[in-house]
Design a protein around this motif. Sequence first.
Motif, mmCIF file in Angstrom:
data_model
loop_
_atom_site.group_PDB
_atom_site.id
_atom_site.type_symbol
_atom_site.label_atom_id
_atom_site.label_comp_id
_atom_site.label_asym_id
_atom_site.label_seq_id
_atom_site.Cartn_x
_atom_site.Cartn_y
_atom_site.Cartn_z
ATOM 1 N N PRO A 89 0.831 -1.214 0.000
ATOM 2 C CA PRO A 89 0.000 0.000 0.000
ATOM 3 C C PRO A 89 0.857 1.251 0.000
ATOM 4 O O PRO A 89 1.925 1.291 0.608
ATOM 5 C CB PRO A 89 -0.790 -0.119 1.306
ATOM 6 N N GLU A 92 -3.468 6.043 2.126
ATOM 7 C CA GLU A 92 -4.811 5.638 2.535
ATOM 8 C C GLU A 92 -5.742 5.574 1.330
ATOM 9 O O GLU A 92 -5.567 6.286 0.341
ATOM 10 C CB GLU A 92 -5.368 6.625 3.567
ATOM 11 N N ASP A 93 -6.762 4.706 1.423
ATOM 12 C CA ASP A 93 -7.745 4.599 0.357
ATOM 13 C C ASP A 93 -9.047 4.086 0.955
ATOM 14 O O ASP A 93 -9.058 3.490 2.034
ATOM 15 C CB ASP A 93 -7.249 3.651 -0.740
ATOM 16 N N VAL A 94 -10.158 4.299 0.242
ATOM 17 C CA VAL A 94 -11.458 3.850 0.738
ATOM 18 C C VAL A 94 -11.657 2.360 0.479
ATOM 19 O O VAL A 94 -12.532 1.744 1.069
ATOM 20 C CB VAL A 94 -12.613 4.645 0.091
ATOM 21 N N CYS A 95 -10.863 1.786 -0.422
ATOM 22 C CA CYS A 95 -11.012 0.368 -0.747
ATOM 23 C C CYS A 95 -9.869 -0.425 -0.141
ATOM 24 O O CYS A 95 -8.892 0.133 0.367
ATOM 25 C CB CYS A 95 -11.069 0.162 -2.258
ATOM 26 N N ALA A 97 -6.547 -2.515 0.167
ATOM 27 C CA ALA A 97 -5.264 -2.151 -0.462
ATOM 28 C C ALA A 97 -4.969 -2.983 -1.703
ATOM 29 O O ALA A 97 -4.316 -2.504 -2.629
ATOM 30 C CB ALA A 97 -4.130 -2.291 0.554
ATOM 31 N N SER A 100 -6.535 -1.153 -4.571
ATOM 32 C CA SER A 100 -6.253 0.275 -4.676
ATOM 33 C C SER A 100 -5.275 0.566 -5.814
ATOM 34 O O SER A 100 -4.252 -0.110 -5.962
ATOM 35 C CB SER A 100 -5.664 0.787 -3.357
ATOM 36 N N TYR A 101 -5.581 1.590 -6.606
ATOM 37 C CA TYR A 101 -4.678 2.007 -7.673
ATOM 38 C C TYR A 101 -3.390 2.609 -7.117
ATOM 39 O O TYR A 101 -2.392 2.713 -7.835
ATOM 40 C CB TYR A 101 -5.363 3.026 -8.580
ATOM 41 N N SER A 102 -3.398 2.985 -5.851
ATOM 42 C CA SER A 102 -2.199 3.586 -5.270
ATOM 43 C C SER A 102 -1.231 2.536 -4.719
ATOM 44 O O SER A 102 -0.110 2.866 -4.342
ATOM 45 C CB SER A 102 -2.585 4.567 -4.150
ATOM 46 N N SER A 103 -1.663 1.267 -4.676
ATOM 47 C CA SER A 103 -0.768 0.209 -4.198
ATOM 48 C C SER A 103 0.189 -0.226 -5.299
ATOM 49 O O SER A 103 -0.101 -0.097 -6.487
ATOM 50 C CB SER A 103 -1.587 -1.001 -3.731
#
Length: 338
Positions: A89, A92-95, A97, A100-103
């Motif tokens: 990760p 932080e994200d709402v979904c 990890a 998540s596109y940020s992972s």
Amino acid sequence: MINIVYRLKSPKFFEESIDEIELDGVVVRPTFLSICQADQRYYQGSRPAEILDKKLPMALIHEGIGEVVFDGESNFKSGDKVVMIPNTPCGEDVCRANYSYSSKFRGSGFDGFTSDLIKLEADRVVKLPDDFNDYVSAFIELITVAYQGITKFEDIAITPKSRLGVWGDGNLGFITALLLKEIYPESKVIVFGKHQDNLNLFSFADEIYRIHDVAKDVVIDHGFECVGSSASQSAIEQIIDLINPQGTINLFGVSEYPIPINTRMVLEKGLTIQGNSRSEREDFEGVVRLLEKNPQLFDYLEKLITNICEINSLNDLKEAFDKDSISKFGKTILKWNK
């Protein structure tokens, strides 16, 4: 600390490079790794050219265990056996990890586990019991993918779970069917596949069928698609045909191409379709607990191991990937001596 990383520079060509690891976080020495189909797609160059250009050179492998060499926070002792979590990760994200596109994901977005040492954050490492089978433990990550999907299925299924159908007689189909039978022992687990030799290994399943030879009275409450590629289409069609109203279709198979789905029957039956990919720390912890409580699962999972290759050189690594590419079933385990 000096570290040597073994990266795929271009299809079928590995190279060594020297990196430096700072002594913070947890430093792990890989011991047993496992080749995944995603690794093979990079190695064979079967991903689109623009993807290969973007991601290579890159160290492959996202399934593996190792021994702790250093832990700056003393959560682990030197020599502790651990499974490494490839999903990383980044904020932080709402979904979850793993969605998540940020992972970032090792062996896909950045370097995997083919190196002398791996530095991870403490929450990317889960301790394993010393008596766990090392060869099976090497592909715990794949087991967590099935476990994660089954956990999500439990959250959305509103109809009975009396008859659970699994499509796919490969590694993931085997693991998914095995976990379903362990988690829902009162349910019938029915496996649908293409290769009789593979299906014969599903000794724990209540029923097995070749996909072109299914009895007319067969119905399921929920379906699990573990086929992937273009064959996903026929698997999903058959699930929709055999599933009871308001069942769930749980997708695990990866395809490089769009797959048509009969939405008319999805609507008519009120079906729920759920996608599943990767896993997170809670899934690794859940699988470790499951294996601790049910050690007989190791005997079944060991049937998946078709190749064990000792890796002492880049040539050994190449030979292992070549051997894995001609295996029609099972897992290739790398005993990492680098």
